[in-house]
Design a protein around this motif. Structure first.
Motif, short mmCIF file in Angstrom:
data_model
loop_
_atom_site.label_atom_id
_atom_site.label_comp_id
_atom_site.label_asym_id
_atom_site.label_seq_id
_atom_site.Cartn_x
_atom_site.Cartn_y
_atom_site.Cartn_z
N TYR A 1 -5.74 -8.90 -3.42
CA TYR A 1 -5.81 -7.21 -4.06
C TYR A 1 -7.30 -6.91 -3.36
O TYR A 1 -7.42 -5.80 -2.87
CB TYR A 1 -5.72 -7.22 -5.53
CG TYR A 1 -4.45 -7.44 -5.83
CD1 TYR A 1 -3.13 -7.18 -5.36
CD2 TYR A 1 -4.07 -7.94 -7.18
CE1 TYR A 1 -1.98 -7.73 -5.75
CE2 TYR A 1 -2.99 -8.40 -7.60
CZ TYR A 1 -1.78 -8.30 -6.94
OH TYR A 1 -0.42 -8.51 -7.30
N SER A 2 -8.33 -7.61 -3.64
CA SER A 2 -9.57 -7.29 -3.39
C SER A 2 -9.61 -7.11 -1.75
O SER A 2 -10.12 -6.16 -1.18
CB SER A 2 -10.62 -8.23 -4.04
OG SER A 2 -10.56 -8.34 -5.16
N ILE B 1 -8.10 -3.86 -0.77
CA ILE B 1 -8.98 -2.61 -1.01
C ILE B 1 -9.96 -2.55 -0.04
O ILE B 1 -10.24 -1.79 0.60
CB ILE B 1 -9.59 -2.82 -2.52
CG1 ILE B 1 -8.36 -2.54 -3.59
CG2 ILE B 1 -10.53 -1.89 -2.68
CD1 ILE B 1 -8.77 -2.91 -5.02
N LYS B 2 -10.86 -3.87 0.11
CA LYS B 2 -11.73 -3.68 1.25
C LYS B 2 -11.24 -3.33 2.56
O LYS B 2 -12.10 -2.79 3.37
CB LYS B 2 -12.48 -5.27 1.26
CG LYS B 2 -13.52 -5.75 2.20
CD LYS B 2 -13.98 -7.07 2.18
CE LYS B 2 -15.15 -7.19 3.00
NZ LYS B 2 -15.62 -8.58 3.17
N VAL C 1 0.84 -1.17 -0.11
CA VAL C 1 -0.03 0.03 0.05
C VAL C 1 0.84 1.06 -0.02
O VAL C 1 0.67 2.11 -0.51
CB VAL C 1 -0.86 -0.22 1.41
CG1 VAL C 1 -1.54 1.41 1.39
CG2 VAL C 1 -2.10 -1.13 1.04
N CYS D 1 -8.75 -1.56 3.21
CA CYS D 1 -8.69 0.16 3.27
C CYS D 1 -9.90 0.73 3.33
O CYS D 1 -10.15 1.84 3.88
CB CYS D 1 -7.92 0.25 1.76
SG CYS D 1 -6.20 -0.09 1.68
N ARG D 2 -11.04 0.30 2.70
CA ARG D 2 -12.14 0.83 2.76
C ARG D 2 -13.09 0.90 4.06
O ARG D 2 -13.85 1.52 4.47
CB ARG D 2 -13.27 0.46 1.79
CG ARG D 2 -12.90 0.67 0.24
CD ARG D 2 -13.59 -0.01 -0.77
NE ARG D 2 -13.43 0.37 -1.91
CZ ARG D 2 -14.10 -0.16 -3.04
NH1 ARG D 2 -14.86 -1.17 -3.03
NH2 ARG D 2 -13.99 0.32 -4.27
#
Length: 297
Positions: A213-214, A217-218, A44, A220-221
């Motif tokens: 990667y998903s 991203i999840k 990241v 981070c959200r």
């Protein structure tokens, strides 16, 4: 009579500001570290900071040309960033900001030793003394017995911190040899190292787990992104830029010594946050800083 801000003063202030940014970033990385693995955190960081460095490189006038030096810079990024920074994040998770950052004091004497071995640099008795003092200060701190009801320092954390210092020193010596033999400027070199390290990280993370990667991203959200973004901007982007400003205005030895004050900036921050740092740790940090000063000045 008017007082002009000399280049030396600019260089010194830039190095001290970079050191303070690294201290702040270490605290922020530690805060975000519980949500990511060391490899994920490192990836990241690279994904956010690499484009920022590229923008600065283009703005200042890129000096990148295809040459054999780029491959050595890329390899230095793999060693210093892919491996070294991942080890640092692992140490940060196990030891906390103070001891993880203090173990980075091992990097300067290791770099000096490797430059002596591989680049035929000379080491005087004074420089060897400085390296020994630095090592002694770090060992004195990490060997401290934990107070009653306090957990002892993680052995794996110490090993990760030592490995991080070794990898960072190796990467820096390799990068320095390229900078001395080519016209690549420091910002471009930093970009190549970070981009190379991040690309390999992306491959490793992608193969390590399905839908990796998903998941990142999840994650981070699902968290407050500002501490992590702040750590990346302050510690990876601005600190590197300020480091180059310092090197451009003062000698690298003084820059390295001033950058090594980073752990000391944690002392007032820890006091404000009511986190205890022992007197032995502070003395050990000062002894190690003195050793680095002797090594480089």
């Amino acid at each position: 009579m008017t007082l002009d801000i000399t280049g030396e003063l600019v260089g010194q202030l830039a190095a001290l500001l970079a050191a303070s940014f690294w201290a702040i970033a270490t605290l922020l990385y530690h805060r975000a570290g519980s949500h990511f693995t060391p490899l994920q955190m490192n990836l990241v960081k690279g994904v956010v900071a690499t484009p920022l460095l590229l923008i600065v490189s283009v703005f200042l006038g890129s000096s990148l040309i295809l040459s054999s030096g780029l491959w050595l810079l890329a390899l230095s990024g793999v060693i210093g960033i892919t491996v070294g920074d991942s080890c640092h994040f692992a140490a940060l998770r196990r030891l906390g900001p103070w001891h993880a950052m203090l173990l980075e004091y091992l990097a300067p004497p290791l770099a000096a030793f490797m430059a002596w071995v591989f680049l035929n640099d000379t080491l005087s008795i004074i420089e060897v003394t400085g390296a020994v003092i630095t090592l002694s200060g770090v060992l004195w701190v990490v060997s401290e017995k934990a107070p009653n009801k306090q957990p002892a320092l993680s052995v794996s954390g110490i090993l990760f911190g030592g490995a991080a210092a070794l990898c960072q020193a190796t990467g820096l010596v390799m990068a320095f040899s390229v900078l001395m033999q080519s016209n690549i400027n420091a910002i471009d070199a930093a970009f190549v190292r970070l981009a190379s390290g991040s690309i390999l990280l992306a491959i490793i993370v992608g193969f390590s787990k399905r839908s990796a990667y998903s998941a990142i991203i999840k994650q981070c959200r699902s968290i407050n992104p500002f501490p992590l973004l702040g750590a990346i901007v302050f510690g990876t982007f601005l600190a590197i830029w300020l480091q180059q400003v310092s090197i451009a205005n003062i000698n690298p030895g003084l820059t390295q010594t001033l950058l090594s004050t980073a752990p000391l900036f944690l002392i007032p921050i820890s006091l404000v946050k009511k986190q205890k740092i022992t007197l032995r740790s502070i003395i050990g940090a000062l002894v190690s800083l003195g050793g680095i000063g002797i090594l480089f000045l």
